[in-house]
Design a protein around this motif. Sequence first.
Motif, PDB file in Angstrom:
ATOM      1  N   HIS A   1      -2.566   1.494   3.141  1.00 38.14           N
ATOM      2  CA  HIS A   1      -3.561   0.436   3.325  1.00 38.14           C
ATOM      3  C   HIS A   1      -3.389  -0.667   2.296  1.00 38.14           C
ATOM      4  O   HIS A   1      -2.918  -0.429   1.193  1.00 38.14           O
ATOM      5  N   GLN A   2      -3.834  -1.862   2.704  1.00 35.75           N
ATOM      6  CA  GLN A   2      -3.841  -2.985   1.773  1.00 35.75           C
ATOM      7  C   GLN A   2      -4.824  -2.682   0.659  1.00 35.75           C
ATOM      8  O   GLN A   2      -6.001  -2.445   0.912  1.00 35.75           O
ATOM      9  N   PHE A   3      -4.347  -2.665  -0.575  1.00 36.95           N
ATOM     10  CA  PHE A   3      -5.219  -2.325  -1.699  1.00 36.95           C
ATOM     11  C   PHE A   3      -5.693  -3.574  -2.438  1.00 36.95           C
ATOM     12  O   PHE A   3      -6.846  -3.679  -2.812  1.00 36.95           O
ATOM     13  N   SER A   4      -4.769  -4.507  -2.676  1.00 41.32           N
ATOM     14  CA  SER A   4      -5.172  -5.742  -3.362  1.00 41.32           C
ATOM     15  C   SER A   4      -4.509  -6.915  -2.657  1.00 41.32           C
ATOM     16  O   SER A   4      -4.800  -7.191  -1.504  1.00 41.32           O
ATOM     17  N   GLY A   5      -3.590  -7.610  -3.338  1.00 46.47           N
ATOM     18  CA  GLY A   5      -2.896  -8.714  -2.699  1.00 46.47           C
ATOM     19  C   GLY A   5      -1.652  -9.043  -3.488  1.00 46.47           C
ATOM     20  O   GLY A   5      -1.462  -8.554  -4.601  1.00 46.47           O
ATOM     21  N   THR A   6      -0.794  -9.864  -2.917  1.00 46.47           N
ATOM     22  CA  THR A   6       0.405 -10.284  -3.650  1.00 46.47           C
ATOM     23  C   THR A   6      -0.015 -11.010  -4.926  1.00 46.47           C
ATOM     24  O   THR A   6       0.569 -10.817  -5.989  1.00 46.47           O
ATOM     25  N   GLY A   7      -1.074 -11.797  -4.791  1.00 48.54           N
ATOM     26  CA  GLY A   7      -1.691 -12.432  -5.956  1.00 48.54           C
ATOM     27  C   GLY A   7      -0.715 -13.162  -6.846  1.00 48.54           C
ATOM     28  O   GLY A   7       0.044 -14.009  -6.385  1.00 48.54           O
TER      29      GLY A   7
ATOM     30  N   LEU B   1       4.461 -12.771  -8.278  1.00 48.19           N
ATOM     31  CA  LEU B   1       5.638 -13.640  -8.329  1.00 48.19           C
ATOM     32  C   LEU B   1       5.451 -14.752  -9.361  1.00 48.19           C
ATOM     33  O   LEU B   1       6.388 -15.092 -10.098  1.00 48.19           O
ATOM     34  N   ASP B   2       4.243 -15.279  -9.425  1.00 41.41           N
ATOM     35  CA  ASP B   2       3.949 -16.336 -10.396  1.00 41.41           C
ATOM     36  C   ASP B   2       4.211 -15.829 -11.816  1.00 41.41           C
ATOM     37  O   ASP B   2       4.790 -16.533 -12.651  1.00 41.41           O
TER      38      ASP B   2
ATOM     39  N   ARG C   1     -12.317  -4.340   0.567  1.00 42.73           N
ATOM     40  CA  ARG C   1     -11.240  -3.396   0.883  1.00 42.73           C
ATOM     41  C   ARG C   1     -11.589  -2.502   2.075  1.00 42.73           C
ATOM     42  O   ARG C   1     -10.756  -2.252   2.951  1.00 42.73           O
TER      43      ARG C   1
ATOM     44  N   GLU D   1       0.457  -3.845  -4.247  1.00 37.61           N
ATOM     45  CA  GLU D   1      -0.651  -4.230  -3.377  1.00 37.61           C
ATOM     46  C   GLU D   1      -0.962  -3.281  -2.227  1.00 37.61           C
ATOM     47  O   GLU D   1      -1.934  -3.486  -1.510  1.00 37.61           O
TER      48      GLU D   1
ATOM     49  N   ASN E   1      -0.297 -14.136   0.444  1.00 32.63           N
ATOM     50  CA  ASN E   1       0.049 -15.403  -0.206  1.00 32.63           C
ATOM     51  C   ASN E   1       0.321 -15.163  -1.672  1.00 32.63           C
ATOM     52  O   ASN E   1      -0.050 -14.141  -2.232  1.00 32.63           O
ATOM     53  N   HIS E   2       1.005 -16.131  -2.275  1.00 35.91           N
ATOM     54  CA  HIS E   2       1.111 -16.138  -3.735  1.00 35.91           C
ATOM     55  C   HIS E   2       0.002 -17.043  -4.234  1.00 35.91           C
ATOM     56  O   HIS E   2      -0.292 -18.073  -3.618  1.00 35.91           O
ATOM     57  N   LEU E   3      -0.603 -16.682  -5.347  1.00 35.46           N
ATOM     58  CA  LEU E   3      -1.761 -17.457  -5.812  1.00 35.46           C
ATOM     59  C   LEU E   3      -1.467 -18.948  -5.943  1.00 35.46           C
ATOM     60  O   LEU E   3      -2.312 -19.780  -5.625  1.00 35.46           O
TER      61      LEU E   3
ATOM     62  N   PHE F   1      -7.096 -12.330  -1.181  1.00 42.91           N
ATOM     63  CA  PHE F   1      -6.815 -11.256  -2.139  1.00 42.91           C
ATOM     64  C   PHE F   1      -7.882 -10.186  -1.925  1.00 42.91           C
ATOM     65  O   PHE F   1      -9.063 -10.476  -1.924  1.00 42.91           O
ATOM     66  N   VAL F   2      -7.432  -8.958  -1.710  1.00 40.43           N
ATOM     67  CA  VAL F   2      -8.372  -7.887  -1.382  1.00 40.43           C
ATOM     68  C   VAL F   2      -8.887  -7.220  -2.662  1.00 40.43           C
ATOM     69  O   VAL F   2      -8.110  -6.955  -3.585  1.00 40.43           O
TER      70      VAL F   2
ATOM     71  N   TYR G   1      -6.541 -10.167   6.234  1.00 40.26           N
ATOM     72  CA  TYR G   1      -5.951 -10.443   4.927  1.00 40.26           C
ATOM     73  C   TYR G   1      -4.810 -11.437   5.129  1.00 40.26           C
ATOM     74  O   TYR G   1      -3.963 -11.249   5.994  1.00 40.26           O
TER      75      TYR G   1
END
Lengths: 155, 49
Positions: free
Chosen positions: B24-30, B33-34, A90, B19, A103-105, A84-85, A100
């Motif tokens: 650019h990639q800023f954060s993540g899928t994290g 979905l959950d 970043r 995200e 993924n899903h957490l 997770f970025v 990077y």
Amino acid sequence: MYKSLYRNKLTTPAKAVERVKDESLLIYGALLAEPPALLEAFAERLRAGDLNKLRILSSLPLVHAPKTVLAADLVDCVERCSTFVGAGDRGLVHVGLNDYLPNHLHQLPKLISEYMTVDVAATRRCFVSCMIIPPWKAIRFHTRTTLQSSLKMTT
Amino acid sequence: MISVNSVLEVDLFGQANAEFMEGHQFSGTGGQLDFREELLRAAEEMYIT
């Protein structure tokens, strides 16, 4: 009994990371569980040339990791990947110096336990992190799975 | 109850981007979905991602 066991295991950060070998995969506690002293000890070994290569899987590095093991001057000797970025990595992801892993957490524990061989897990006790609501639960599980995976390695 | 999660962009079809920013990639899928999966299980829940 437990107090004396605890006292016997107490050591300095430098001593604790002394046994870590080159090419080891390090996963450290996320968010509030980031262990500043241990990460600093790893960075010192890397800067001193005592450790030539370390692989690190991060999950939202915050304050301590970017200043130590994920610092720009250690790019040559630290292979880094983030799940997770955040503000801490970043810039490195942006220029291609930090991978990077999408993924899903909730998948993190599975990814770690089934697809990675963890050599070192570094974390610190943090009661506050145990009270954070989902989806952060996954990060708690991630830390626990990491510890379990590395324990499997040593037993 | 209405649950709201944060996103960076959303279009008129309800597609959300949480995200990636300015190429650019800023954060993540994290936990995107959950978060949705949990709310889909809650019958009375309204959610905005």
